[in-house]
Design a protein around this motif. Structure first.
Motif, PDB file in Angstrom:
ATOM      1  N   VAL A  70      47.163 -40.941  35.398  1.00  0.00           N
ATOM      2  CA  VAL A  70      48.388 -40.344  35.218  1.00  0.00           C
ATOM      3  C   VAL A  70      48.995 -40.859  33.834  1.00  0.00           C
ATOM      4  O   VAL A  70      49.458 -39.858  32.901  1.00  0.00           O
ATOM      5  CB  VAL A  70      49.187 -40.739  36.205  1.00  0.00           C
ATOM      6  CG1 VAL A  70      50.809 -40.160  36.252  1.00  0.00           C
ATOM      7  CG2 VAL A  70      48.819 -40.269  37.642  1.00  0.00           C
ATOM      8  N   ARG A  97      44.313 -29.829  33.939  1.00  0.00           N
ATOM      9  CA  ARG A  97      46.056 -30.264  34.269  1.00  0.00           C
ATOM     10  C   ARG A  97      46.666 -30.723  32.978  1.00  0.00           C
ATOM     11  O   ARG A  97      47.672 -30.384  32.757  1.00  0.00           O
ATOM     12  CB  ARG A  97      46.133 -31.168  35.371  1.00  0.00           C
ATOM     13  CG  ARG A  97      47.297 -31.457  35.990  1.00  0.00           C
ATOM     14  CD  ARG A  97      47.088 -32.472  37.141  1.00  0.00           C
ATOM     15  NE  ARG A  97      47.542 -33.640  36.577  1.00  0.00           N
ATOM     16  CZ  ARG A  97      48.460 -34.676  36.820  1.00  0.00           C
ATOM     17  NH1 ARG A  97      49.087 -34.207  37.843  1.00  0.00           N
ATOM     18  NH2 ARG A  97      48.522 -35.580  36.451  1.00  0.00           N
ATOM     19  N   HIS A 195      51.020 -47.353  37.834  1.00  0.00           N
ATOM     20  CA  HIS A 195      52.071 -47.129  36.734  1.00  0.00           C
ATOM     21  C   HIS A 195      52.397 -48.414  36.186  1.00  0.00           C
ATOM     22  O   HIS A 195      52.478 -48.336  34.924  1.00  0.00           O
ATOM     23  CB  HIS A 195      53.067 -46.424  37.422  1.00  0.00           C
ATOM     24  CG  HIS A 195      53.009 -45.063  37.998  1.00  0.00           C
ATOM     25  ND1 HIS A 195      53.593 -44.579  39.077  1.00  0.00           N
ATOM     26  CD2 HIS A 195      52.194 -44.100  37.749  1.00  0.00           C
ATOM     27  CE1 HIS A 195      53.231 -43.224  39.571  1.00  0.00           C
ATOM     28  NE2 HIS A 195      52.267 -43.183  38.700  1.00  0.00           N
ATOM     29  N   TYR A 226      54.296 -35.794  31.384  1.00  0.00           N
ATOM     30  CA  TYR A 226      53.036 -35.719  31.143  1.00  0.00           C
ATOM     31  C   TYR A 226      52.208 -34.510  30.761  1.00  0.00           C
ATOM     32  O   TYR A 226      50.981 -34.257  30.768  1.00  0.00           O
ATOM     33  CB  TYR A 226      52.273 -36.493  32.542  1.00  0.00           C
ATOM     34  CG  TYR A 226      52.887 -37.751  32.699  1.00  0.00           C
ATOM     35  CD1 TYR A 226      52.369 -38.860  31.932  1.00  0.00           C
ATOM     36  CD2 TYR A 226      53.855 -37.893  33.724  1.00  0.00           C
ATOM     37  CE1 TYR A 226      53.035 -40.129  32.200  1.00  0.00           C
ATOM     38  CE2 TYR A 226      54.437 -39.199  33.845  1.00  0.00           C
ATOM     39  CZ  TYR A 226      53.886 -40.361  32.849  1.00  0.00           C
ATOM     40  OH  TYR A 226      54.612 -41.617  33.350  1.00  0.00           O
ATOM     41  N   ILE A 228      52.201 -31.703  32.351  1.00  0.00           N
ATOM     42  CA  ILE A 228      51.438 -30.784  33.285  1.00  0.00           C
ATOM     43  C   ILE A 228      51.640 -29.165  32.986  1.00  0.00           C
ATOM     44  O   ILE A 228      52.847 -28.875  32.975  1.00  0.00           O
ATOM     45  CB  ILE A 228      51.896 -31.124  34.574  1.00  0.00           C
ATOM     46  CG1 ILE A 228      51.848 -32.652  34.913  1.00  0.00           C
ATOM     47  CG2 ILE A 228      51.010 -30.482  35.988  1.00  0.00           C
ATOM     48  CD1 ILE A 228      50.780 -33.649  34.663  1.00  0.00           C
ATOM     49  N   CYS A 272      60.408 -39.030  34.588  1.00  0.00           N
ATOM     50  CA  CYS A 272      59.865 -39.313  35.749  1.00  0.00           C
ATOM     51  C   CYS A 272      60.410 -40.923  35.921  1.00  0.00           C
ATOM     52  O   CYS A 272      59.554 -41.826  35.391  1.00  0.00           O
ATOM     53  CB  CYS A 272      58.438 -39.270  35.891  1.00  0.00           C
ATOM     54  SG  CYS A 272      57.779 -40.236  37.345  1.00  0.00           S
ATOM     55  N   SER A 275      57.410 -43.708  37.319  1.00  0.00           N
ATOM     56  CA  SER A 275      56.119 -43.935  36.600  1.00  0.00           C
ATOM     57  C   SER A 275      56.238 -44.719  35.493  1.00  0.00           C
ATOM     58  O   SER A 275      55.697 -45.297  34.833  1.00  0.00           O
ATOM     59  CB  SER A 275      55.454 -42.619  36.369  1.00  0.00           C
ATOM     60  OG  SER A 275      56.194 -41.815  35.533  1.00  0.00           O
ATOM     61  N   GLY A 354      54.106 -36.677  45.179  1.00  0.00           N
ATOM     62  CA  GLY A 354      54.105 -37.939  44.137  1.00  0.00           C
ATOM     63  C   GLY A 354      55.539 -38.624  44.301  1.00  0.00           C
ATOM     64  O   GLY A 354      55.933 -39.418  45.322  1.00  0.00           O
ATOM     65  N   GLY A 355      56.219 -38.984  42.935  1.00  0.00           N
ATOM     66  CA  GLY A 355      57.424 -40.149  42.982  1.00  0.00           C
ATOM     67  C   GLY A 355      58.467 -39.548  42.227  1.00  0.00           C
ATOM     68  O   GLY A 355      59.328 -40.190  42.015  1.00  0.00           O
ATOM     69  N   SER A 356      58.519 -38.190  41.733  1.00  0.00           N
ATOM     70  CA  SER A 356      59.868 -37.412  41.211  1.00  0.00           C
ATOM     71  C   SER A 356      59.900 -36.115  41.408  1.00  0.00           C
ATOM     72  O   SER A 356      60.941 -35.811  41.522  1.00  0.00           O
ATOM     73  CB  SER A 356      59.820 -38.078  39.748  1.00  0.00           C
ATOM     74  OG  SER A 356      58.911 -37.261  39.053  1.00  0.00           O
ATOM     75  N   ARG A 357      58.807 -35.514  41.292  1.00  0.00           N
ATOM     76  CA  ARG A 357      58.818 -34.173  41.802  1.00  0.00           C
ATOM     77  C   ARG A 357      59.401 -33.623  42.878  1.00  0.00           C
ATOM     78  O   ARG A 357      60.102 -32.381  42.916  1.00  0.00           O
ATOM     79  CB  ARG A 357      57.463 -33.365  41.283  1.00  0.00           C
ATOM     80  CG  ARG A 357      57.087 -33.543  39.806  1.00  0.00           C
ATOM     81  CD  ARG A 357      55.486 -33.188  39.556  1.00  0.00           C
ATOM     82  NE  ARG A 357      55.339 -33.734  38.382  1.00  0.00           N
ATOM     83  CZ  ARG A 357      54.975 -32.819  37.463  1.00  0.00           C
ATOM     84  NH1 ARG A 357      55.011 -31.525  37.499  1.00  0.00           N
ATOM     85  NH2 ARG A 357      54.833 -33.484  36.198  1.00  0.00           N
ATOM     86  N   PHE A 379      54.641 -42.074  47.025  1.00  0.00           N
ATOM     87  CA  PHE A 379      54.583 -43.364  46.673  1.00  0.00           C
ATOM     88  C   PHE A 379      55.915 -44.151  46.127  1.00  0.00           C
ATOM     89  O   PHE A 379      55.803 -45.178  45.424  1.00  0.00           O
ATOM     90  CB  PHE A 379      53.370 -43.670  45.929  1.00  0.00           C
ATOM     91  CG  PHE A 379      53.318 -42.582  44.866  1.00  0.00           C
ATOM     92  CD1 PHE A 379      54.244 -42.710  43.612  1.00  0.00           C
ATOM     93  CD2 PHE A 379      52.616 -41.583  44.839  1.00  0.00           C
ATOM     94  CE1 PHE A 379      54.249 -42.035  42.563  1.00  0.00           C
ATOM     95  CE2 PHE A 379      52.481 -40.512  43.981  1.00  0.00           C
ATOM     96  CZ  PHE A 379      53.357 -40.810  42.674  1.00  0.00           C
ATOM     97  N   HIS A 492      51.660 -30.754  41.550  1.00  0.00           N
ATOM     98  CA  HIS A 492      50.759 -31.723  40.712  1.00  0.00           C
ATOM     99  C   HIS A 492      49.935 -31.097  39.573  1.00  0.00           C
ATOM    100  O   HIS A 492      50.155 -31.366  38.498  1.00  0.00           O
ATOM    101  CB  HIS A 492      49.959 -32.318  41.404  1.00  0.00           C
ATOM    102  CG  HIS A 492      50.310 -33.331  42.615  1.00  0.00           C
ATOM    103  ND1 HIS A 492      50.658 -34.450  42.692  1.00  0.00           N
ATOM    104  CD2 HIS A 492      50.552 -32.689  44.002  1.00  0.00           C
ATOM    105  CE1 HIS A 492      50.857 -34.870  43.730  1.00  0.00           C
ATOM    106  NE2 HIS A 492      50.828 -33.819  44.873  1.00  0.00           N
TER     107      HIS A 492
HETATM  108 FE1  CFM Z   1      55.828 -39.182  38.033  1.00  0.00          FE
HETATM  109 FE2  CFM Z   1      54.065 -37.576  37.511  1.00  0.00          FE
HETATM  110 FE3  CFM Z   1      55.274 -37.652  39.739  1.00  0.00          FE
HETATM  111 FE4  CFM Z   1      53.713 -39.607  39.057  1.00  0.00          FE
HETATM  112 FE5  CFM Z   1      51.722 -38.065  40.379  1.00  0.00          FE
HETATM  113 FE6  CFM Z   1      51.848 -36.214  38.596  1.00  0.00          FE
HETATM  114 FE7  CFM Z   1      53.162 -36.194  40.813  1.00  0.00          FE
HETATM  115 MO1  CFM Z   1      50.748 -35.874  40.692  1.00  0.00          MO
HETATM  116  S1  CFM Z   1      53.868 -39.549  36.894  1.00  0.00           S
HETATM  117  S2  CFM Z   1      55.711 -39.666  39.996  1.00  0.00           S
HETATM  118  S3  CFM Z   1      51.568 -40.179  39.729  1.00  0.00           S
HETATM  119  S4  CFM Z   1      56.039 -36.987  37.751  1.00  0.00           S
HETATM  120  S5  CFM Z   1      50.269 -37.230  38.967  1.00  0.00           S
HETATM  121  S6  CFM Z   1      52.417 -36.170  36.347  1.00  0.00           S
HETATM  122  S7  CFM Z   1      52.391 -34.710  39.683  1.00  0.00           S
HETATM  123  S8  CFM Z   1      51.948 -37.359  42.193  1.00  0.00           S
HETATM  124  S9  CFM Z   1      55.586 -36.174  41.442  1.00  0.00           S
END
Ligand code: CFM
Length: 542
Positions: A70, A97, A195, A226, A228, A272, A275, A354-357, A379, A492
């Motif tokens: 990541v 990706r 992260h 990132y 994506i 995000c 991370s 994930g942790g923000s989307r 997470f 993702h």
């Molecule tokens: Fe941040 Fe991400 Fe995300 Fe992430 Fe991820 Fe991701 Fe995600 Mo997959 S850094 S927390 S560890 S936005 S890889 S680019 S899409 S789980 S919601």
């Protein structure tokens, strides 16, 4: 707004917990909450960032994935070597990706390669440092990169290879930046630990190596983007049209030179939070660059973020240009919203990513009139759910203590406060909140379900109970969900779509969701033999 009362969320919650043995149910009960205000807080407390109970099928990935895959993955000119068995390197390659655009054909791009020491039984038994040393040398001889990074996988930690000592030795020998990450997959409870480890090493070994203040009047860093599906390209274009200079993006479409110079920005914008908040904090402490939370997912959120940045620099010309860009873009957005709302309005979505989307994409759904009835992170930590105001109350457990917390102080020569105290106060009065993220839950409807680290079983039960119009998750969930007759959008990798950032990305997303939720295929998923009443009977004969 309250959700449709046809399903009682507390009952749905009880239903999800019913199948678990008492001890597991007690733990999950703290991770599955109904979004209702608590006595002393606008949102309830949720348990997060704790170990998954063995036996539960989780969506989570490993620490190595968070670090290498990541955070470091999307940067094109660092040779990233996975020290470990080949599967770890291959799995985290992510060529489709992560996108990047070298400025010219001669500029380096190593993202098309998968570098690994390909450890075999021999190294597992006798040690892999020699093989790692040779791999670094070989990569250097072939590619002559500016930097080489080494990532430790589980077996490396178990047998005790000292990746940092090898990196130091090779740095001296080769005269380029070589640094390593102790990001063994098992080091934390999820990607999130990766992260943090990535943030620490970037801060120690890369950021701050180049002090030159390059051109541009309004210089910002973008953290936690990132690229994506090409999202960073859209954001770069918007910023450029407003007259804002991007010093570095961590780490989509980036180069190591940008990271080395990142501390010269005048504002850091965090996309995000999960991370990369550590880098934002550490740059602020050492160099004096303040950070604000932004979001370029959702047209309204994009407009708000551009206005926030313009307001921070307090320049009439910049504010005017930002308004012009917003105005020009919003016309097409409004037209699309109007058209699509007619078909999607009132439909329901669930987001488990994930942790923000899982937070950011709720805005896009709301813009076409769709409701998010359940959401959760894989997470994230409590601050991503409830807001950073709960940070002082988060208990540090043994798993978090395992990750190094860097002690950072102001650099005596290079610390430069970017805004004077009184100006900062004025900005705060105008609604710019520094160093703050309010979390996902305050933005969600009352009575929506919030579930941390959702299990596969819970996913199926939720879908059976609520029959949402769309479910958003990743590749591991996608086909199971679709076989239940519900479309699943990957957030993702974006499946084969994207970009979804900014204004044009928003329109892309609306159209794709429209096609998915209004497709007639989903009612045809059930096979004819599943519909027919079973007519065969048999008896058991001894
Ligand atoms: Fe941040 Fe991400 Fe995300 Fe992430 Fe991820 Fe991701 Fe995600 Mo997959 S850094 S927390 S560890 S936005 S890889 S680019 S899409 S789980 S919601």
């Amino acid at each position: 707004m309250s959700l449709d009362a046809s399903i009682n969320p507390s009952e749905a919650r009880r239903e999800l917990l019913k199948a678990y043995p008492p001890k597991v149910a007690r733990k999950r009960a703290q991770q599955i909450v109904v979004n209702q205000p608590a006595d002393d807080s606008p949102v309830p407390e949720i348990m997060a960032n704790v170990r998954t109970t063995p036996g539960i099928i989780t969506q989570r990935g490993c620490t190595y994935a968070g670090c290498k895959g990541v955070v470091l993955g999307p940067t094109r000119d660092i040779v990233n070597i996975t020290h470990g068995p080949i599967g770890c390197g291959f799995y985290s390659w992510l060529t489709r990706r992560n996108q990047t655009r070298p400025k010219s054909p001669s500029e380096e791009n190593f993202m098309t390669y998968c570098f690994s020491t390909d450890m075999q039984e021999e190294e597992i038994i006798f040690g892999g440092e020699k093989k790692l040393r040779n791999a670094i040398q070989e990569a250097f001889d072939i590619f002559h990169p500016k930097a080489i990074a080494v990532f430790a996988t589980c077996p490396v930690g178990l047998i005790g290879d000292d990746v940092h000592a090898v990196a130091r030795e090779m740095k001296e020998k080769l005269g380029i930046n070589v640094f390593a990450f102790s990001c063994e997959g098992y080091r934390g409870v999820s990607q999130s630990a990766g992260h943090h480890i990535a943030n620490n090493q970037l801060f120690k070994h890369v950021i701050g190596r180049d002090d030159e203040i390059k051109g541009g009047k309004f210089r910002i860093g973008l953290l936690g983007e990132y690229n994506i599906g090409g999202d960073a390209f859209v954001i770069e274009d918007l910023l450029e049209r407003c007259g804002i200079t991007l010093t570095a993006t961590f780490s989509g479409n980036s180069t190591i030179a940008q990271f080395e110079n990142a501390h010269t920005a005048d504002l850091n914008c965090v996309m995000c939070h999960r991370s990369i908040n550590y880098v934002a904090d550490m740059i602020e402490k050492r160099y004096g660059v303040p950070w604000i939370k932004v979001n370029f997912i959702g047209a309204e959120a994009t407009a708000k973020s551009l206005r926030k940045i313009a307001r921070y620099f307090d320049d009439p010309d910049l504010m005017r240009r930002a308004e012009e860009v917003i105005d020009a873009e919003m016309r097409a957005v409004r037209e699309a919203q109007e058209e699509i709302r007619a078909r999607c309005g009132g439909k329901t979505a669930m987001l488990f990513v994930g942790g923000s989307r899982a937070h950011h994409y709720q805005e896009l759904f709301a813009e076409i009139g769709m409701k998010t009835i359940a959401a959760g992170y894989e997470f994230a930590h409590r601050d991503d759910y409830e807001g950073r105001r709960v940070l002082p109350t988060i208990k540090v457990d043994a798993d978090s203590r395992n990750i190094e917390e860097l002690h950072v102080e102001a650099d005596p020569q290079r610390f430069r406060p970017r805004v004077a105290e009184d100006a900062r106060r004025r900005l705060e009065e105008a609604g710019i909140r520094f160093h703050e993220y309010e979390g996902m839950m305050p933005n969600m409807d009352r009575d929506a379900l919030v579930i941390d680290d959702i299990s596969h079983y819970e996913t199926e039960r939720l879908i059976e109970m609520y029959r949402p119009d769309i479910f958003c998750a990743g590749i591991k969930e996608k086909y199971v969900v679709q076989k239940m007759g519900v479309p699943c959008k990957q957030l993702h990798s974006y499946d084969y779509g994207g970009p979804y950032a900014g204004f044009r990305g928003a329109v892309n997303f609306y159209r794709e969701i429209d096609r998915m939720v209004n497709g007639s295929i989903w009612s045809m998923v059930e096979s004819p033999w599943q519909k027919a009443v079973a007519s065969l009977t048999a008896s058991f004969v001894r």
